[in-house]
Design a protein around this motif. Sequence first.
Motif, PDB file in Angstrom:
ATOM      1  N   ILE A   7      56.951  22.659  42.787  1.00  0.00           N
ATOM      2  CA  ILE A   7      57.696  21.483  42.462  1.00  0.00           C
ATOM      3  C   ILE A   7      56.893  20.284  41.874  1.00  0.00           C
ATOM      4  N   ILE A  10      54.337  21.008  38.898  1.00  0.00           N
ATOM      5  CA  ILE A  10      55.336  21.053  37.553  1.00  0.00           C
ATOM      6  C   ILE A  10      55.504  19.437  37.335  1.00  0.00           C
ATOM      7  N   VAL A  11      55.940  18.760  38.492  1.00  0.00           N
ATOM      8  CA  VAL A  11      56.019  17.368  38.071  1.00  0.00           C
ATOM      9  C   VAL A  11      54.844  16.675  37.626  1.00  0.00           C
ATOM     10  N   THR A  39      65.123  22.016  34.992  1.00  0.00           N
ATOM     11  CA  THR A  39      64.264  21.332  34.425  1.00  0.00           C
ATOM     12  C   THR A  39      64.682  19.961  34.269  1.00  0.00           C
ATOM     13  N   LEU A  42      63.280  18.282  37.435  1.00  0.00           N
ATOM     14  CA  LEU A  42      62.075  18.092  37.423  1.00  0.00           C
ATOM     15  C   LEU A  42      61.311  17.052  36.638  1.00  0.00           C
ATOM     16  N   THR A  46      59.388  12.797  37.519  1.00  0.00           N
ATOM     17  CA  THR A  46      58.377  12.205  37.094  1.00  0.00           C
ATOM     18  C   THR A  46      58.395  10.649  37.017  1.00  0.00           C
ATOM     19  N   LEU A 174      63.963  27.117  43.396  1.00  0.00           N
ATOM     20  CA  LEU A 174      63.568  25.720  43.439  1.00  0.00           C
ATOM     21  C   LEU A 174      64.830  25.006  43.322  1.00  0.00           C
ATOM     22  N   LEU A 178      65.387  21.181  45.007  1.00  0.00           N
ATOM     23  CA  LEU A 178      65.952  20.158  44.137  1.00  0.00           C
ATOM     24  C   LEU A 178      67.280  19.551  44.517  1.00  0.00           C
TER      25      LEU A 178
END
Length: 262
Positions: A7, A10-11, A39, A42, A46, A174, A178
């Motif tokens: 995770i 990807i972030v 998606t 994630l 950010t 995930l 999440l």
Amino acid sequence: MQTEKIIDHIVNWLKDYATQAHVNGFVIGISGGIDSAVTSTLCALTGLDVLCVEMPIHQAPSHVSRAVEHIEQLRDRFSNVRDTRVDLTPVFEEFKTEVSLDGKDATVAMALANTRARLRMSTLYYYAGLQELLVAGTGNKVEDFGVGFYTKYGDGGVDLSPIADLMKSEVYALAKVLKIPTSIIEATPSDGLFGDARSDEDQIGASYPELEWAMKMADEGKTIDDFSGREKEVFTIYKQYNTSNKHKMEPIPVCNIPDNLM
């Protein structure tokens, strides 16, 4: 599988890509399914601007309710998340009045299903251009590189693919970390392109765990002759989809002109 580290990876990848592209963040189509839920979460992590777009076209009520539930939950958790709803049903119906619907029923139905996906892609890119965002894809590894179960220039038309190196089972792993709504995690996977209750498994003929197994076997160099019974049936389904959908998974063919003709 080191889920939390994946995770974070990807972030950070999303954040770095957006920064280098000099954009404000991401726009994502929310379907009520597991892939778009993971998606979008994630992307939200950010800290960049995230626009979630719901785009119903004669959508099943269960899909709509799950999409709304996810968006509301995401907005409660992240201050950088916004949302909008674009009802594309009138656009879709108007489109049908301007084109020929002659042909076999199954062929027409598939063409119209793909049209739904392409209308949604156009909508996402409209908002992406308007607000300087990147279109985040929601395809996983089995769909994108195994059986090609997506619409070319529809949900396959994206700027970047955060979960395309994850198997469907890994996407579910995930999702639990999440905090994706239980209703989405437990829902039967469906592309929702036909306006009815048919699932991905109904269309493909095999479940995602079966397809993951077949993809692994193919990567190991196995052939149809290595299996029997249900395994042979599943492997055959996988190979048929993988072969017929190569045009989605490989670069667009370019006709190179010989130097002596230039």
